[in-house]
Design a protein around this motif. Structure first.
Motif, mmCIF file in Angstrom:
data_model
loop_
_atom_site.group_PDB
_atom_site.id
_atom_site.type_symbol
_atom_site.label_atom_id
_atom_site.label_comp_id
_atom_site.label_asym_id
_atom_site.label_seq_id
_atom_site.Cartn_x
_atom_site.Cartn_y
_atom_site.Cartn_z
ATOM 1 N N ALA A 221 11.041 15.622 7.328
ATOM 2 C CA ALA A 221 10.055 14.985 6.451
ATOM 3 C C ALA A 221 8.673 15.125 7.081
ATOM 4 O O ALA A 221 8.537 15.103 8.302
ATOM 5 N N ILE A 222 7.662 15.303 6.239
ATOM 6 C CA ILE A 222 6.281 15.443 6.711
ATOM 7 C C ILE A 222 5.637 14.055 6.745
ATOM 8 O O ILE A 222 5.556 13.392 5.707
ATOM 9 N N PRO A 223 5.204 13.599 7.945
ATOM 10 C CA PRO A 223 4.548 12.289 7.992
ATOM 11 C C PRO A 223 3.169 12.371 7.336
ATOM 12 O O PRO A 223 2.400 13.275 7.642
ATOM 13 N N VAL A 224 2.892 11.447 6.441
ATOM 14 C CA VAL A 224 1.580 11.409 5.792
ATOM 15 C C VAL A 224 1.049 9.984 5.762
ATOM 16 O O VAL A 224 1.812 9.016 5.758
ATOM 17 N N THR A 225 -0.277 9.893 5.741
ATOM 18 C CA THR A 225 -0.935 8.598 5.562
ATOM 19 C C THR A 225 -1.447 8.509 4.124
ATOM 20 O O THR A 225 -1.673 9.533 3.487
ATOM 21 N N LEU A 226 -1.594 7.290 3.630
ATOM 22 C CA LEU A 226 -2.280 7.092 2.346
ATOM 23 C C LEU A 226 -3.699 6.566 2.589
ATOM 24 O O LEU A 226 -4.323 5.994 1.698
ATOM 25 N N GLY A 227 -4.192 6.754 3.817
ATOM 26 C CA GLY A 227 -5.556 6.344 4.128
ATOM 27 C C GLY A 227 -5.597 5.097 4.992
ATOM 28 O O GLY A 227 -4.564 4.526 5.327
ATOM 29 N N PRO A 228 -6.807 4.648 5.356
ATOM 30 C CA PRO A 228 -6.944 3.574 6.345
ATOM 31 C C PRO A 228 -6.656 2.167 5.819
ATOM 32 O O PRO A 228 -6.564 1.228 6.599
ATOM 33 N N ARG A 229 -6.547 2.016 4.514
ATOM 34 C CA ARG A 229 -6.269 0.680 3.973
ATOM 35 C C ARG A 229 -4.755 0.459 3.958
ATOM 36 O O ARG A 229 -4.005 1.315 3.517
ATOM 37 N N THR A 230 -4.324 -0.694 4.445
ATOM 38 C CA THR A 230 -2.901 -0.980 4.571
ATOM 39 C C THR A 230 -2.331 -1.371 3.223
ATOM 40 O O THR A 230 -2.711 -2.388 2.652
ATOM 41 N N LEU A 231 -1.398 -0.550 2.716
ATOM 42 C CA LEU A 231 -0.772 -0.867 1.431
ATOM 43 C C LEU A 231 0.557 -1.557 1.673
ATOM 44 O O LEU A 231 1.298 -1.209 2.591
ATOM 45 N N HIS B 247 -8.143 12.617 -5.582
ATOM 46 C CA HIS B 247 -9.044 13.726 -5.934
ATOM 47 C C HIS B 247 -10.178 13.844 -4.919
ATOM 48 O O HIS B 247 -10.534 14.944 -4.490
ATOM 49 N N TYR B 248 -10.755 12.716 -4.525
ATOM 50 C CA TYR B 248 -11.888 12.716 -3.597
ATOM 51 C C TYR B 248 -11.448 12.648 -2.135
ATOM 52 O O TYR B 248 -12.275 12.391 -1.260
ATOM 53 N N ARG B 249 -10.172 12.877 -1.867
ATOM 54 C CA ARG B 249 -9.636 12.879 -0.498
ATOM 55 C C ARG B 249 -9.877 11.546 0.221
ATOM 56 O O ARG B 249 -10.224 11.527 1.401
ATOM 57 N N GLN B 250 -9.699 10.458 -0.506
ATOM 58 C CA GLN B 250 -9.922 9.139 0.082
ATOM 59 C C GLN B 250 -8.619 8.375 0.297
ATOM 60 O O GLN B 250 -8.617 7.188 0.570
ATOM 61 N N LEU B 251 -7.475 9.097 0.138
ATOM 62 C CA LEU B 251 -6.160 8.519 0.475
ATOM 63 C C LEU B 251 -5.586 9.331 1.634
ATOM 64 O O LEU B 251 -4.511 9.915 1.531
ATOM 65 N N GLY B 252 -6.292 9.379 2.724
ATOM 66 C CA GLY B 252 -5.893 10.289 3.813
ATOM 67 C C GLY B 252 -6.431 11.683 3.487
ATOM 68 O O GLY B 252 -6.775 11.981 2.352
#
Lengths: 253, 253
Positions: A221-231, B247-252
């Protein structure tokens, strides 16, 4: 008007009879009338049916299949593997992600899942979740009801993943800081072979180090983030699936 | 550990005192200890603070601001204009979209909103929604608490939209069959001027013809579909915002 899912194969010109719970719902709750149209779905295809007769007393609708409808399903299937979470979170996750278009769910017991279900409870929970998926699929005008399965260990997923070709597995990982779905998803163009995506979301407490290692090293599996905000766990899947479907132009063109 | 939002401007080396509800929460519920670190946010920036003293009896934490943290906010702000919906749907919408990163909410009374709030109820609801936004922003490690506002007519939005430059307004439209966010969003590249997006989501019953006309013709909103599957009002916003942020690359990345 919600769709009816039929367990038989349909073809144009066929007469169908809707009884049971669905029949009750359409005759007594939605109060359909002779001459109206309703949408039915079977074997992954939607059809328009013309109502020929309504028997409200018996709760039976008779209709004729008149045409096939354009597909409402994503051309790029997305599956959600969701760590078992507390309370009725799984209910909401299944409902919202079914609307969105997820092809199937695997609810997984994890090291940090507070909930563990014995085989009896598991059956009654699965029945409940499948009912939620069916209702949400009907409301959302889908062509299929997503599969809902239960796994008690990550290893159970291995054979299933192995049996699929052209599949990308994305492990939503709090420890990943850089790579998001935007760069991890394969470049999309109309020429590309249709790919299946699997999103893996942990329970409230996340994954432990051993589980993480299994996902990344054994399941590739490829580790990915959904960005810096904790969901939270109930938001992460819906956000990730939305991003994948948007990437593949499956949320409108 | 959730973040504390401070109403004062912060700088490195400054000593801060956390009392009141936050102080109680950190000392009595989360039981922070001297020597630990906690994150605080002020004026749209996050900071790391080192705890110097904990007074559990008085519910006061004293800490020193030691460094600034990288931004957790989207570089491309997204606002959600949401038609007023029934029950506690707005609570969930605010909670989930705050986690995701929405910059602000406008809850709008519409023709088909079953709920209409008199000025007294409106104030108490707004207070409740702002509390939900603050808590969700704290949990999600955001740098700002999203704005929560209330409007009783679409026209009230006009001046606000007019005051912004580089803004795209997307009207999620059940009647739109073709154009999705994928083609309606401006092409994204690092060179492009940062744009603000506004997503407009109707209540359960959708918009009436007059409202639709106002959005499209007076507010110059772009009608978009989220695809052929029918999403409920509480799902549509989160899915649309996810697509825009992706789209704007703001989710990682």
């Amino acid at each position: 008007m919600p769709r009816v899912f039929m367990d038989v194969t349909l073809e144009i010109g066929q007469t169908i009879t809707i009884g049971g719970e669905d029949g009750h719902h359409y005759t007594r709750v939605l109060r359909v009338r002779e001459g109206e149209f309703l949408a039915v779905a079977s074997s992954g295809c939607g059809y328009l049916a013309h109502i020929g007769a309504v028997d409200a007393t018996a709760g039976i609708v008779t209709a004729h299949v008149v045409e096939t409808l354009p597909t409402h399903e994503s051309m790029y299937p997305v599956y959600l593997i969701q760590g078992l979470a507390k309370g009725d979170k799984i209910d909401t996750i299944i409902q919202h992600n079914t609307e969105l278009g997820v092809a199937g769910f695997l609810l997984l017991e994890t090291q940090r899942s507070v909930v563990k279900l014995d085989s009896k409870k598991r059956e009654s929970k699965l029945e409940r979740w499948r009912k939620i998926a069916r209702e949400a699929a009907s409301q959302a005008q889908r062509d299929v009801v997503p599969i809902v399965a239960y796994g008690s260990a990550i290893q159970a997923v291995h054979d299933w993943l192995d049996s699929m070709s052209n599949v990308s597995v994305f492990f939503l990982d709090e420890e990943e800081r850089t790579v998001g779905l935007a760069s991890a998803l394969p470049l999309h163009s109309a020429q590309v072979v249709k790919r299946t995506s699997v999103l893996v979301v942990g329970p409230e407490g996340g994954w432990d180090a051993v589980e993480r290692d299994v996902w990344v090293n054994q399941m590739r599996a490829i580790p990915v983030t959904l960005g810096p905000r904790t969901l939270r766990t109930e938001t992460a899947g819906l956000v990730g699936v939305s991003a994948v479907l948007h990437h593949y132009r499956q949320l409108g063109g």
